[in-house]
Design a protein around this motif. Structure first.
Motif, PDB file in Angstrom:
ATOM      1  N   GLY A   1      -8.113 -18.753  -0.346  1.00  0.00           N
ATOM      2  CA  GLY A   1      -7.976 -17.531  -1.046  1.00  0.00           C
ATOM      3  C   GLY A   1      -8.086 -16.599  -0.074  1.00  0.00           C
ATOM      4  O   GLY A   1      -8.200 -15.160  -0.223  1.00  0.00           O
ATOM      5  N   LEU A   2      -7.870 -16.851   1.180  1.00  0.00           N
ATOM      6  CA  LEU A   2      -7.905 -15.830   2.183  1.00  0.00           C
ATOM      7  C   LEU A   2      -6.574 -15.212   2.601  1.00  0.00           C
ATOM      8  O   LEU A   2      -6.566 -14.456   3.586  1.00  0.00           O
ATOM      9  CB  LEU A   2      -8.906 -16.061   3.468  1.00  0.00           C
ATOM     10  N   LEU A   3      -5.779 -15.942   2.159  1.00  0.00           N
ATOM     11  CA  LEU A   3      -4.278 -15.398   2.493  1.00  0.00           C
ATOM     12  C   LEU A   3      -3.687 -14.528   1.385  1.00  0.00           C
ATOM     13  O   LEU A   3      -3.495 -14.964  -0.172  1.00  0.00           O
ATOM     14  CB  LEU A   3      -3.466 -16.614   2.595  1.00  0.00           C
ATOM     15  N   SER A   4      -3.136 -13.375   1.622  1.00  0.00           N
ATOM     16  CA  SER A   4      -2.411 -12.582   0.770  1.00  0.00           C
ATOM     17  C   SER A   4      -0.963 -12.463   0.864  1.00  0.00           C
ATOM     18  O   SER A   4      -0.273 -11.987  -0.003  1.00  0.00           O
ATOM     19  CB  SER A   4      -2.854 -11.084   0.904  1.00  0.00           C
ATOM     20  N   ARG A   5      -0.744 -13.103   1.913  1.00  0.00           N
ATOM     21  CA  ARG A   5       0.969 -13.520   2.086  1.00  0.00           C
ATOM     22  C   ARG A   5       1.117 -14.903   2.037  1.00  0.00           C
ATOM     23  O   ARG A   5       0.344 -15.813   2.682  1.00  0.00           O
ATOM     24  CB  ARG A   5       1.339 -12.722   3.440  1.00  0.00           C
TER      25      ARG A   5
ATOM     26  N   LEU B   1       0.353  -1.476   1.952  1.00  0.00           N
ATOM     27  CA  LEU B   1      -0.012  -2.924   1.546  1.00  0.00           C
ATOM     28  C   LEU B   1       0.876  -3.359   0.262  1.00  0.00           C
ATOM     29  O   LEU B   1       1.007  -2.705  -0.475  1.00  0.00           O
ATOM     30  CB  LEU B   1      -1.765  -2.696   1.077  1.00  0.00           C
ATOM     31  N   GLU B   2       0.881  -4.838   0.274  1.00  0.00           N
ATOM     32  CA  GLU B   2       0.901  -5.185  -1.172  1.00  0.00           C
ATOM     33  C   GLU B   2      -0.006  -5.382  -1.957  1.00  0.00           C
ATOM     34  O   GLU B   2      -1.154  -5.592  -1.456  1.00  0.00           O
ATOM     35  CB  GLU B   2       1.673  -6.743  -0.718  1.00  0.00           C
ATOM     36  N   THR B   3       0.212  -5.575  -3.198  1.00  0.00           N
ATOM     37  CA  THR B   3      -0.808  -5.470  -4.278  1.00  0.00           C
ATOM     38  C   THR B   3      -1.984  -6.899  -3.722  1.00  0.00           C
ATOM     39  O   THR B   3      -3.119  -6.635  -3.815  1.00  0.00           O
ATOM     40  CB  THR B   3      -0.466  -6.008  -5.453  1.00  0.00           C
ATOM     41  N   GLU B   4      -1.214  -8.116  -3.408  1.00  0.00           N
ATOM     42  CA  GLU B   4      -2.225  -9.033  -2.908  1.00  0.00           C
ATOM     43  C   GLU B   4      -3.188  -8.753  -1.638  1.00  0.00           C
ATOM     44  O   GLU B   4      -4.394  -9.216  -1.630  1.00  0.00           O
ATOM     45  CB  GLU B   4      -1.109 -10.122  -2.569  1.00  0.00           C
ATOM     46  N   ASP B   5      -2.672  -7.929  -0.878  1.00  0.00           N
ATOM     47  CA  ASP B   5      -3.475  -7.555   0.186  1.00  0.00           C
ATOM     48  C   ASP B   5      -4.708  -6.859   0.042  1.00  0.00           C
ATOM     49  O   ASP B   5      -5.692  -6.919   0.664  1.00  0.00           O
ATOM     50  CB  ASP B   5      -2.807  -6.447   1.320  1.00  0.00           C
ATOM     51  N   TYR B   6      -4.767  -6.241  -1.306  1.00  0.00           N
ATOM     52  CA  TYR B   6      -5.974  -5.341  -1.636  1.00  0.00           C
ATOM     53  C   TYR B   6      -7.102  -6.220  -2.058  1.00  0.00           C
ATOM     54  O   TYR B   6      -8.183  -5.997  -2.423  1.00  0.00           O
ATOM     55  CB  TYR B   6      -5.647  -4.412  -2.819  1.00  0.00           C
TER      56      TYR B   6
END
Lengths: 428, 428, 428, 428
Positions: D103-107, C36-41
């Motif tokens: 806010g639902l996107l981590s990438r 995971l990337e930090t953002e994914d958490y």
């Protein structure tokens, strides 16, 4: 609640005239209900579309709570719950039954509501005769506003009923179409130039007007032009055919969101049947008349149409300035047609400024400079709605003829379509 | 749609008996409406609480669309729109008017609906006399299910009407309380032991039962005990007083979410008045009777009460096994009391298994092993609701006495409270 | 909160074994986050799809609040707000931050959550060594349930992450597909007959199981047959092609309402691309494999498919009886494939009972006869969800291999699809 | 999309000046993010409060899609999905990812977004150097509007971040309070008289302004007076203490409905702690400073406060006329305080017209007479929001100092409170 209404009434001494007007207005409400079945009085098709019975009761509540209770000492309320049940939104008078639930009540019955009307009418009759001269100006002012209030509800009763009926797959007919002139050529569209400068708008006469039409005041206008008549269904059909409802750049942002959320592709009440557009009217489902003014459009649709046409909507000051000199004649509720007519002929001036359709202006509904609402409960009548609504002018085919004025400011939210609303274009 | 109904009816030759039952059931629906004002027929207080007029029309639609249209060749539908307007949820019969909007229709009027009933009744009369013997078994089976269907709607008509009236601050009374025995001591709570082992539940007789009661089949039960009577209001008040509605650990997770979202602090229709609990009944607002069975509780409340009491709800197999030997007597709709009675006396066996209140079981509503729904439209009657609902047993004070059976499976969602639902406890 | 857990743990003396298991489970959670990337958490794609960081913190909270706080006297909480922030739904432990808002918090950061884990791990290590023998059985029981709890959250972490990623038009890949055997012919569908009679289901061994799997008890089953393998994508595509998603009679009423409201026309994560069905997987968007088991179907879809196929879903007792003798091997999370495999070959018995996809049963999630939830906070673990959910059996490709048992009861609402859920058919 | 922007830019030849401004504005966005953790870039606390990362990407999208794609022939888009992902609402540019789901996107990750910024910055640098003179005026105009656009998003980035942080029970601090002057006496409230007559408002200079500030035009004003400074927290606390939030007659109808629905009893971010009012600020939770201007109030609250105080809000024409001669100094984002200061001293003129808090006017956001939106996509910038919003004037403590003008028209819906909005009173 008993504080004096400002401004003072225009005919403080004429009790007979007021009694006559009171009776005439009250009778008109009853007459509008003549074609109804008992069941029709009960239904509320949407939070905004109250049951006919509620209109009959609420207009009576107005006289009971704002005239009889403060001024007729011997008056006894018909039922202790009515003060709550039939208050619309007057916070200063007390709590009220939730608006969205008016259709959930089967009692009091229609017969009981009519008895309520009769009891209040008898007490008002007596009060008009007996009020001491010292109180008469206030009583008179409140009775007068009550009659105008009831006339507003007559229009709502019709537009709410139309909405309620429109939900019924049986397409009920309120009553057969009345007589209406069909002769003459359809009126062509002309542009009438109006010079700019300092103008005055608003009411300054002694006769009745609502507080939101006052004070008369100066505005500065640039030169402008107004269309000689409202936009017709035929013209609006071109907008539809040109993809108007699918072209985001024509729309205000909120309007486009509404179009997509609601799936709008035509005015309210329009439906395709056998490949042709029809609309639901108070005399049933009818083919769309291309020469009649388009109606049941929201502000968003009026604005998008104007942008598509390369024009704009007028401001309310522009409308009022142009309309001040025009005769206040037109297709009002008294014609019994209850739908806009095609404009006919090519007179020199404006057609259909009054009656037929309320005309959306681009003016947000705001206080005039120096606006002072009435005191007490009546101060809630108009002032508290001055946000997020737009002004409409001129009355409609459901407006009583003696209810409209050049300065009259009607107001609705930009997404609302169930009134007889239409479009008159302007340009710089 | 004309495929045979399985199982075959129990009295394939007895046309007179069926005609008598048909007429009796149809008349009973009309009789229930006798106290109503025209306005009462129109209101729908919630999506689940249909207008009385709709029940009158839908039960008629059932006979028209499922009996007359397929079997009475010469029959002409009373109105082409009724097939759509009065279909409840039979996807295989066609589209249907949205359930939540039944209260938005003022037409057809009550008089028109009654005329619809009369026209269908006349056609059914004729069909019973004239159906060829080869078709009679099918016609008979469908007419019979139609009468049981109408009896279900009689109960719904009353519970929906009660809900609609409950929203009205005027607290309308459906009719005065009927006679009801008040003598004797309140029944005490005893525990009756039932031995476990292999038991059989479900219907296997020729007489009518719904498809969801079949087939009769074996189940294995552990030893258990059932309470001799339902939980009373007095007992339930202890739960309230002990903070039952504020104690999360007593509740199912969904139930606790419902309690908080809806602000529940007592059964439906309960309100405090002058410091004492009252409930709204079909004869107006009444003080809570501590000896009468608690009613209008959801599954969540029944389950929480049982947990608070250190007991549990019975399974439907436990209930049916215990109830199979009991007499099917009780407080049904025919008593006209329309509210649960206090149980009286201390007989040896169970009190109030039948009538008074529907008893929540802990059994989810699921198909019996080998369950086969009826074919065609009637297959939608029961089977398609077999998810997320719970089984109730025994009938209520609004159930017709000849409508209930030991094997009868009623079902509602766990949050629903507007039926006459109550609680009988079990323990291991 | 410190009341003893029933039943007693199976290895009350073996502190080393428990420490090893604790460390292994805790390490596995961290390992799943490696890609995971930090953002994914941070992201929560829906109320049910919690951020990975929340899973890491909540499983730690479980050990902190249910083991360390009651049993490790010298333990100091890492942060006073974590008891509130990372409680999921334990009403008896205290209030909790709203579930739907877990994605609105950027703090504590991932680094802070990892520090929280390390602090708790160190304290648990110390407690395992130091707990007095008198307390050890309770400490051990709670630690053991904590490890199984964390394994459940490992599966949720993956399925939640999959859901979160699926919302992203970039189709992020969690990690490349792991090795998986592709050899052999696809398994054909056979029917295995199972004799009826009295059977026993549920757990009665000393080893760990959840309270809802107890007590072991007798049930009566009719003869039945189970399919040798789950329904494949290829078979499910026939259902789609046959109009399964447009045929109301195939569906439960609630299911059909869901289909229409949500616009379902295929399992979750399926989309057409260049005319061919693809699905989003943890290794990105992939063409649908017709031989692999269909997954991400709701109970409604499983039930409708079974009806279309002329079969039914098994009960949980049927499933457990058939599965009790089967080897507990299969495609679990350890294979790193994280997607169901095609079943291969034609052995004599069942394929894929364990692993690959959770199999919907027609059994509502209800208490077993004699069910007693754990006392205190742990009693909220399972029992309070026993309404409106259905039981699934057998584990999936995201389940740890040592987490599953023949008696394991998973449960979800019938509309839920984001788990690796599939279909095994039964017939009478 | 490549049609010329009207009006032409003011410095068509000065490439160096534009490059300097471009770099300065771009660097300022990055600098605002310096205190953030990676996790902070991801969260969207409400549909209106976008993640910081989105602001960084969208402002870059603006230059990419509206400058580079049409004018830099050799430019290749950084990622094919970004045109969709980072479009905010430009219908004419293409579809866009739903606002509420940012806010639902981590990438793409923060690092990827920063790389996107760098690639676009390099291409813009090159374009400024290389654009042919014939294209330069258009390129220059678009780059200039792009820098002002980015400055608007700098303010939004801060107010959105504040909202996101406010949801977190940990009360994260963006950064410690910067230096701010505390000396001097609090400014008293004086009334400054402004004479009426024909006045001119709107922009007519060559320097940059948005299309909605044009054309400069005449309006007629009555005599009026404006307060010398904004309403303070201390004054607003009197309104609260006097029951302002419970007094329906003080409120617009829509406002009162909002107060009750949302449970408002103070400005946004206020909470009682140990019996004293505190508010959440960008440097954490702080006691309310009674001398600082009240902020985070909606139009409804501003209007209700004015009514309670016996005054009114100014029109935008009144505000602009009064403010035109005042120095454009104040507490802007550059002061790093990021919260309104108490006004100090008693100068002869107005205090805090610029900076500190945006001042609600009673003017609905409408087109000026003769308003013509920019052509193409940039025409969507301002014009399509001209319904149901109100104009605010003067900038705030989060506005860049070189971004504000006397004619600048900001606009928000009347219920919105998450900007630094405040109140300046007027009277007739």
């Amino acid at each position: 609640m008993t504080s004096p209404i400002h401004p003072v009434p225009h005919h403080p001494g004429d009790r007979d005239a007021l009694l006559a007007r009171y009776r005439q207005v009250r009778a008109a409400s009853r007459a509008l209900c003549a074609p109804l079945e008992t069941e029709d009085y009960v239904v509320q098709g949407a939070p905004f579309a109250s049951p006919p019975r509620w209109h009959l009761a609420h207009t009576t509540w107005f006289f009971e709570q704002l005239v009889l209770v403060p001024y007729a000492k011997a008056y006894r309320e018909v039922h202790p719950a009515y003060a709550y049940l039939f208050n619309s939104y007057y916070e200063t008078v007390g709590t009220f039954f939730p608006r969205a639930q008016r259709g959930l009540l089967s009692r009091p019955t229609v017969a009981e509501v009519l008895a309520y009307r009769e009891a209040v009418d008898a007490a008002v009759d007596a009060l008009i005769a007996a009020a001491p001269d010292t109180q008469w100006p206030e009583v008179c002012a409140r009775l007068e506003i009550g009659t105008h209030h009831e006339q507003q509800h007559q229009e709502l009763l019709l537009t709410d009923l139309k909405y309620n009926f429109s939900l019924n797959p049986l397409h009920p007919e309120y009553r057969p179409a009345g007589e209406h002139a069909r002769g003459g050529e359809p009126a062509s569209l002309r542009w009438l130039r109006e010079p700019g400068g300092i103008r005055e708008i608003g009411w300054d006469r002694a006769a009745f007007a609502f507080d939101n039409e006052r004070p008369r005041h100066r505005v500065f206008l640039e030169d402008y032009a107004l269309a000689s008549r409202p936009v017709t269904n035929g013209e609006y059909l071109e907008f539809i055919a040109d993809g108007g409802y699918r072209a985001a750049p024509l729309w205000l942002s909120d309007g486009w969101a509404t179009v997509r959320r609601e799936g709008w592709d035509a005015p309210l009440y329009w439906q395709q049947r056998d490949g042709a557009w029809h609309y639901f009217t108070l005399h049933g489902l009818q083919p769309v008349d291309p020469q009649a003014p388009v109606t049941h459009v929201s502000y968003y649709e009026a604005d998008a149409y104007a942008r598509w046409a390369g024009r704009r909507l007028p401001t309310e000051a522009e409308w009022e300035t142009a309309a001040s000199g025009a005769p206040m004649t037109g297709n009002f509720v008294e014609s019994s047609y209850l739908h806009p007519h095609a404009a006919r002929g090519d007179g020199a001036g404006y057609a259909q400024l009054y009656g037929d359709v309320w005309e959306w202006t681009q003016s947000a509904y705001s206080p005039y400079p120096g606006f002072a609402p009435l005191q007490g409960a009546l101060g809630e009548y108009n002032g508290k709605f001055m946000a997020s609504q737009f002004v409409l002018r001129g009355g409609s085919c459901a407006t009583p003829a003696d209810h409209i004025r050049p300065t009259y400011r009607n107001f609705f939210y930009p997404a609302e379509r169930w009134q007889f609303t239409g479009i008159r274009l302007a340009e710089d």
